[in-house]
Write a protein that holds these residues in place. Structure first.
Motif, PDB file in Angstrom:
ATOM      1  N   ASP A   2       0.853  -1.176   0.000  1.00  5.98           N
ATOM      2  CA  ASP A   2       0.000   0.000   0.000  1.00  5.98           C
ATOM      3  C   ASP A   2       0.894   1.234   0.000  1.00  5.98           C
ATOM      4  O   ASP A   2       1.633   1.487   0.954  1.00  5.98           O
ATOM      5  N   LEU A   3       0.831   2.013  -1.066  1.00 11.59           N
ATOM      6  CA  LEU A   3       1.692   3.185  -1.187  1.00 11.59           C
ATOM      7  C   LEU A   3       1.176   4.402  -0.418  1.00 11.59           C
ATOM      8  O   LEU A   3       1.808   5.449  -0.410  1.00 11.59           O
ATOM      9  N   GLN A   4       0.019   4.259   0.218  1.00 16.11           N
ATOM     10  CA  GLN A   4      -0.544   5.325   1.053  1.00 16.11           C
ATOM     11  C   GLN A   4      -0.769   6.615   0.260  1.00 16.11           C
ATOM     12  O   GLN A   4      -0.551   7.724   0.753  1.00 16.11           O
ATOM     13  N   LEU A   5      -1.221   6.463  -0.970  1.00 18.68           N
ATOM     14  CA  LEU A   5      -1.435   7.616  -1.843  1.00 18.68           C
ATOM     15  C   LEU A   5      -2.911   7.966  -2.033  1.00 18.68           C
ATOM     16  O   LEU A   5      -3.223   9.038  -2.564  1.00 18.68           O
ATOM     17  N   THR A   6      -3.790   7.097  -1.613  1.00 19.42           N
ATOM     18  CA  THR A   6      -5.218   7.339  -1.809  1.00 19.42           C
ATOM     19  C   THR A   6      -5.646   8.657  -1.169  1.00 19.42           C
ATOM     20  O   THR A   6      -5.322   8.937  -0.009  1.00 19.42           O
ATOM     21  N   THR A   8      -4.678  11.650  -2.120  1.00 19.42           N
ATOM     22  CA  THR A   8      -3.712  12.731  -2.296  1.00 19.42           C
ATOM     23  C   THR A   8      -3.861  13.343  -3.692  1.00 19.42           C
ATOM     24  O   THR A   8      -4.656  12.889  -4.509  1.00 19.42           O
ATOM     25  N   LEU A  27      -0.589   6.965 -11.021  1.00 19.62           N
ATOM     26  CA  LEU A  27      -0.991   7.702  -9.823  1.00 19.62           C
ATOM     27  C   LEU A  27      -2.511   7.656  -9.648  1.00 19.62           C
ATOM     28  O   LEU A  27      -3.015   7.427  -8.545  1.00 19.62           O
ATOM     29  N   GLU A  30      -3.798   4.604  -8.155  1.00 13.20           N
ATOM     30  CA  GLU A  30      -3.540   4.495  -6.713  1.00 13.20           C
ATOM     31  C   GLU A  30      -4.452   5.409  -5.902  1.00 13.20           C
ATOM     32  O   GLU A  30      -4.271   5.555  -4.692  1.00 13.20           O
ATOM     33  N   LEU A 219       6.257   6.524  -8.619  1.00 13.90           N
ATOM     34  CA  LEU A 219       5.230   6.322  -7.597  1.00 13.90           C
ATOM     35  C   LEU A 219       5.850   6.053  -6.232  1.00 13.90           C
ATOM     36  O   LEU A 219       5.370   6.566  -5.218  1.00 13.90           O
ATOM     37  N   TYR A 220       6.890   5.249  -6.199  1.00 12.43           N
ATOM     38  CA  TYR A 220       7.532   4.969  -4.917  1.00 12.43           C
ATOM     39  C   TYR A 220       8.117   6.234  -4.311  1.00 12.43           C
ATOM     40  O   TYR A 220       7.972   6.485  -3.104  1.00 12.43           O
ATOM     41  N   SER A 223       5.410   8.416  -2.907  1.00 11.57           N
ATOM     42  CA  SER A 223       4.732   7.816  -1.752  1.00 11.57           C
ATOM     43  C   SER A 223       5.413   8.138  -0.425  1.00 11.57           C
ATOM     44  O   SER A 223       6.644   8.219  -0.333  1.00 11.57           O
ATOM     45  N   ARG A 225       5.899   6.090   1.694  1.00 14.57           N
ATOM     46  CA  ARG A 225       6.710   4.914   1.992  1.00 14.57           C
ATOM     47  C   ARG A 225       8.209   5.200   1.803  1.00 14.57           C
ATOM     48  O   ARG A 225       9.052   4.531   2.395  1.00 14.57           O
TER      49      ARG A 225
END
Length: 248
Positions: A2-6, A8, A27, A30, A219-220, A223, A225
């Motif tokens: 989970d890239l924790q982008l939802t 954003t 993006l 995500e 994406l990383y 993120s 993360r």
């Protein structure tokens, strides 16, 4: 992961094709709401079909007035800004020696590849400072570290972009805004095909990446993360630059 982008938001330049389009769509997949910036209105509309609720701005990133308008209205429509990804870029003269390159062509490459990123970031920073976890990613190239014959303006501009990112990461260290760069080797994009010829990608004697693969690196870095990664460059070149020229 989970890239924790939802939930954003992100602004992407050069979003009409290639790495910019792939990044925008990745993006959006995500859960990021994206603003798409490019000069090509028709191609931007095509990118937006894969990005729910995308904001579209037709803009020349070398024109400061246009950039100010595009960034400010995008931020307003998005309701804030958490990330900026600068993908806008041109090759300029390919296969030309330096004495054959006009000042106009030299300036055009730096205007898009370097000054465009400078302008977008300069006017996006107030919004990024308001984000709880802001990230900037600049799309450079392995040409910032190694050189191909006949591409002096492009190589020099990508090296400048790497140092722009490193310098900004230092200047913004106390703000919580991270700045990193991705430097891929040859990517199968319309620009690369224009430079090398479409046939060069039929059975290439060199490693080729897809825009989707490069977008994964972006994406990383966008993120949370990757919150410990700042002021660095992901050199995605299949290890080519690590090889010694020693004949053994």
């Amino acid at each position: 992961m989970d890239l924790q982008l939802t939930g954003t938001t992100a602004l992407i330049t050069g979003a009409a094709s290639g790495i910019g389009r792939a990044t925008a769509r990745a993006l959006a997949a995500e859960g990021v709401r994206v603003a798409l910036l490019d000069r090509d209105a028709q191609a931007l509309a095509e990118t937006a079909r894969g990005c729910t609720g995308a904001v579209i701005r037709v803009v020349d990133v070398t024109d400061e007035a246009q950039v100010v308008e595009a960034v400010s209205t995008s931020v307003e429509e998005l309701g804030g800004l958490d990330a900026v990804v600068c993908c806008a870029g041109i090759s300029g003269p390919v296969g030309s020696s330096i004495e054959e390159i006009s000042l106009r062509d030299w300036n055009a490459v730096f205007a898009v590849n370097v000054t465009g990123a400078f302008l977008v970031l300069a006017h996006a920073l107030p919004a990024l400072r308001a984000s709880a976890s802001a990230s900037v990613v600049l799309l450079a190239s392995d040409s910032a570290f190694v050189a191909s014959p006949g591409m002096v303006p492009y190589c020099a501009s990508k090296a400048a972009l790497v140092q722009l990112g490193r310098s900004l990461s230092v200047d913004l260290a106390t703000t919580g805004i991270r700045v990193n760069t991705v430097a891929p080797s040859i990517v199968d994009t319309p620009m690369s095909r224009g430079d090398l010829g479409a046939q060069a990608f039929d059975s290439p004697p060199f490693n080729v990446q897809s825009p989707v693969e490069v977008a994964a690196h972006v994406l990383y870095l966008v993120s949370p993360r990757s919150r410990g990664i700042n002021g660095t460059t992901i050199l995605s070149d299949f290890g080519y630059s690590a090889r010694s020229g020693f004949p053994a």
